[in-house]
Design a protein around this motif. Structure first.
Motif, PDB file in Angstrom:
ATOM      1  N   ASP A  44       0.989  -1.056   0.110  1.00 27.70           N
ATOM      2  CA  ASP A  44      -0.080   0.049  -0.131  1.00 27.70           C
ATOM      3  C   ASP A  44       0.917   1.120  -0.058  1.00 27.70           C
ATOM      4  OD1 ASP A  44       0.217   0.216   3.144  1.00 27.70           O
ATOM      5  OD2 ASP A  44      -0.886  -1.720   2.805  1.00 27.70           O
ATOM      6  N   GLU A  45       0.413   2.291  -0.608  1.00 24.92           N
ATOM      7  CA  GLU A  45       0.993   3.602  -0.556  1.00 24.92           C
ATOM      8  C   GLU A  45       0.116   4.690  -0.202  1.00 24.92           C
ATOM      9  OE1 GLU A  45       2.750   6.339  -4.518  1.00 24.92           O
ATOM     10  OE2 GLU A  45       2.127   4.204  -4.665  1.00 24.92           O
ATOM     11  N   ARG A  46       0.764   5.399   0.538  1.00 23.83           N
ATOM     12  CA  ARG A  46      -0.288   6.648   0.841  1.00 23.83           C
ATOM     13  C   ARG A  46      -0.358   7.878  -0.007  1.00 23.83           C
ATOM     14  NH1 ARG A  46       0.019   9.587   7.124  1.00 23.83           N
ATOM     15  NH2 ARG A  46      -1.615  11.128   6.551  1.00 23.83           N
ATOM     16  N   LEU A  47      -1.354   8.148  -0.568  1.00 24.03           N
ATOM     17  CA  LEU A  47      -1.604   9.347  -1.567  1.00 24.03           C
ATOM     18  C   LEU A  47      -1.572  10.659  -1.034  1.00 24.03           C
ATOM     19  CD1 LEU A  47      -3.706   7.329  -4.129  1.00 24.03           C
ATOM     20  CD2 LEU A  47      -1.210   7.429  -4.029  1.00 24.03           C
ATOM     21  N   SER A  48      -2.547  10.676   0.028  1.00 28.05           N
ATOM     22  CA  SER A  48      -2.940  11.858   1.000  1.00 28.05           C
ATOM     23  C   SER A  48      -3.039  11.555   2.253  1.00 28.05           C
ATOM     24  CB  SER A  48      -3.745  12.523   0.228  1.00 28.05           C
ATOM     25  OG  SER A  48      -5.238  12.122   0.374  1.00 28.05           O
ATOM     26  N   ASP A  49      -4.104  12.311   3.080  1.00 23.64           N
ATOM     27  CA  ASP A  49      -4.137  11.976   4.444  1.00 23.64           C
ATOM     28  C   ASP A  49      -5.441  10.971   4.401  1.00 23.64           C
ATOM     29  OD1 ASP A  49      -2.592  13.801   5.630  1.00 23.64           O
ATOM     30  OD2 ASP A  49      -4.008  15.414   5.986  1.00 23.64           O
ATOM     31  N   GLN A  50      -6.254  10.731   3.475  1.00 30.47           N
ATOM     32  CA  GLN A  50      -7.297  10.130   3.500  1.00 30.47           C
ATOM     33  C   GLN A  50      -7.360   9.112   2.404  1.00 30.47           C
ATOM     34  OE1 GLN A  50     -10.691  12.708   3.992  1.00 30.47           O
ATOM     35  NE2 GLN A  50     -10.865  12.144   6.416  1.00 30.47           N
ATOM     36  N   ARG A  51      -6.268   9.130   1.584  1.00 32.04           N
ATOM     37  CA  ARG A  51      -6.202   8.158   0.283  1.00 32.04           C
ATOM     38  C   ARG A  51      -5.174   7.372   0.223  1.00 32.04           C
ATOM     39  NH1 ARG A  51      -8.848   9.944  -4.350  1.00 32.04           N
ATOM     40  NH2 ARG A  51      -7.165   9.331  -5.561  1.00 32.04           N
ATOM     41  N   TYR A  52      -5.154   6.053  -0.301  1.00 30.74           N
ATOM     42  CA  TYR A  52      -4.296   5.362  -0.297  1.00 30.74           C
ATOM     43  C   TYR A  52      -4.455   4.380  -1.755  1.00 30.74           C
ATOM     44  CZ  TYR A  52      -2.818   5.626   4.428  1.00 30.74           C
ATOM     45  OH  TYR A  52      -2.381   6.254   5.838  1.00 30.74           O
ATOM     46  N   ARG A  53      -3.367   3.848  -2.230  1.00 30.43           N
ATOM     47  CA  ARG A  53      -3.548   2.788  -3.162  1.00 30.43           C
ATOM     48  C   ARG A  53      -3.038   1.643  -2.692  1.00 30.43           C
ATOM     49  NH1 ARG A  53       0.034   5.169  -6.838  1.00 30.43           N
ATOM     50  NH2 ARG A  53      -1.461   6.332  -7.743  1.00 30.43           N
ATOM     51  N   GLU A 156      -3.186  -9.538 -10.413  1.00 27.65           N
ATOM     52  CA  GLU A 156      -2.874  -8.359  -9.440  1.00 27.65           C
ATOM     53  C   GLU A 156      -3.819  -7.271  -9.601  1.00 27.65           C
ATOM     54  OE1 GLU A 156       0.729  -5.249  -8.794  1.00 27.65           O
ATOM     55  OE2 GLU A 156       1.222  -6.731  -9.935  1.00 27.65           O
ATOM     56  N   ALA A 157      -4.362  -7.202  -8.391  1.00 32.68           N
ATOM     57  CA  ALA A 157      -5.441  -6.202  -8.466  1.00 32.68           C
ATOM     58  C   ALA A 157      -4.998  -4.805  -7.555  1.00 32.68           C
ATOM     59  CB  ALA A 157      -6.582  -6.644  -7.546  1.00 32.68           C
ATOM     60  N   THR A 158      -5.280  -3.749  -8.055  1.00 28.71           N
ATOM     61  CA  THR A 158      -5.006  -2.305  -7.477  1.00 28.71           C
ATOM     62  C   THR A 158      -6.090  -1.647  -7.284  1.00 28.71           C
ATOM     63  OG1 THR A 158      -2.996  -2.552  -8.328  1.00 28.71           O
ATOM     64  CG2 THR A 158      -3.316  -0.424  -7.809  1.00 28.71           C
ATOM     65  N   ALA A 159      -6.331  -0.898  -6.198  1.00 28.63           N
ATOM     66  CA  ALA A 159      -7.362  -0.156  -5.854  1.00 28.63           C
ATOM     67  C   ALA A 159      -6.896   1.260  -5.229  1.00 28.63           C
ATOM     68  CB  ALA A 159      -8.607  -0.715  -5.033  1.00 28.63           C
ATOM     69  N   GLU A 160      -7.484   2.335  -5.706  1.00 29.46           N
ATOM     70  CA  GLU A 160      -7.275   3.526  -5.037  1.00 29.46           C
ATOM     71  C   GLU A 160      -8.396   3.958  -4.040  1.00 29.46           C
ATOM     72  OE1 GLU A 160      -6.271   7.109  -7.207  1.00 29.46           O
ATOM     73  OE2 GLU A 160      -4.695   6.174  -8.190  1.00 29.46           O
ATOM     74  N   ILE A 161      -8.298   3.928  -2.720  1.00 30.21           N
ATOM     75  CA  ILE A 161      -9.418   3.913  -1.646  1.00 30.21           C
ATOM     76  C   ILE A 161      -9.438   5.405  -1.160  1.00 30.21           C
ATOM     77  CG2 ILE A 161      -9.674   1.494  -1.464  1.00 30.21           C
ATOM     78  CD1 ILE A 161      -8.045   1.837   1.173  1.00 30.21           C
ATOM     79  N   ARG A 162     -10.465   5.785  -0.575  1.00 28.98           N
ATOM     80  CA  ARG A 162     -10.675   6.938   0.205  1.00 28.98           C
ATOM     81  C   ARG A 162     -11.210   6.490   1.406  1.00 28.98           C
ATOM     82  NH1 ARG A 162     -15.166  10.105   0.636  1.00 28.98           N
ATOM     83  NH2 ARG A 162     -15.900   9.316  -1.155  1.00 28.98           N
ATOM     84  N   LEU A 163     -10.520   7.021   2.657  1.00 31.06           N
ATOM     85  CA  LEU A 163     -11.110   6.549   4.106  1.00 31.06           C
ATOM     86  C   LEU A 163     -12.062   7.621   4.893  1.00 31.06           C
ATOM     87  CD1 LEU A 163      -7.562   5.499   5.485  1.00 31.06           C
ATOM     88  CD2 LEU A 163      -8.918   4.208   4.065  1.00 31.06           C
ATOM     89  N   GLY A 164     -12.962   7.114   5.524  1.00 29.24           N
ATOM     90  CA  GLY A 164     -13.807   8.164   6.170  1.00 29.24           C
ATOM     91  C   GLY A 164     -14.297   7.357   7.406  1.00 29.24           C
ATOM     92  N   LYS A 165     -14.937   8.512   8.271  1.00 28.27           N
ATOM     93  CA  LYS A 165     -15.257   8.169   9.536  1.00 28.27           C
ATOM     94  C   LYS A 165     -16.855   8.353   9.571  1.00 28.27           C
ATOM     95  CE  LYS A 165     -10.902   9.340  12.228  1.00 28.27           C
ATOM     96  NZ  LYS A 165     -10.586  10.001  13.345  1.00 28.27           N
TER      97      LYS A 165
END
Length: 195
Positions: A44-53, A156-165
């Motif tokens: 996994d790779e952090r793209l921003s505070d709430q976004r990861y690949r 191989e699967a890759t997804a960009e995700i956005r985290l939330g509360k």
């Protein structure tokens, strides 16, 4: 009769590999690292505070379903580790690599050799024009070198995700509650060292 030593040798080699613990297996749930026994896993790779690949790469024994399940599990696990409640998949890519393997059949040896002593294959048969001889050195297709052709798939699967509360949004079908995903997929996860 001389084929039996070859079969016995192949069976003995298989038994030795199995007893030595050298069994082939699908990719366990593990971080992607060259130090792993099976060179596949998640990253996994952090793209921003709430976004990861997030990515999960399987080996040739890992099914597409397992790769996608492990990707989803990693996204949920990462969401919980970062202190969030849900994640939304904003972009997803599945790569399929097909490798064609062509190998000579190791047990196929039509030509006479040390296994057969001085014996050489030779047949006589009666055809429309009388008695004829068939000799494999003339290149009949039955005696050509046999090969085993297999296609091997890797996913191989890759997804960009956005985290939330808070509560998982209902407006999108691609938002998942992290704890629900962990509870549903968790029992099917295979970790390194498990059989």
């Amino acid at each position: 009769m001389r084929l039996y030593p070859k079969i016995a040798l192949a069976a003995a080699a298989t038994a030795m590999l199995a007893s030595a613990g050298c069994t082939y297996r699908s990719t366990p749930y593990q971080p992607l690292s060259s130090a792993n026994e099976v060179a596949s896993g998640y990253s996994d790779e952090r793209l921003s505070d709430q976004r990861y690949r997030v990515s999960f790469a399987g080996n040739r024994l890992t099914s597409r379903e397992q790769v996608e399940s492990y990707l989803l599990f990693r996204a949920a696990e990462l969401t919980a580790q970062q202190g969030y409640d849900w994640f939304a998949i904003e972009d997803r890519v599945l790569e399929r690599e097909v490798e064609r393997q062509i190998r000579r059949d190791p047990l196929y040896d039509p030509w006479y050799g040390r296994y057969y002593g001085d014996w050489q294959p030779y047949w006589r048969y009666y055809g429309p024009s009388g008695w004829r001889a068939w000799y494999p050195y003339y290149g009949h297709s039955f005696w050509t070198e046999h090969v085993d052709i297999r296609e091997v798939e890797r996913f191989e699967a890759t997804a960009e995700i956005r985290l939330g509360k808070g509560e998982t949004p209902n407006s999108t079908m691609r938002a998942f509650n992290a704890q629900d995903v962990i509870e549903r997929i968790g029992p099917r996860i295979e970790y390194p060292g498990e059989k």
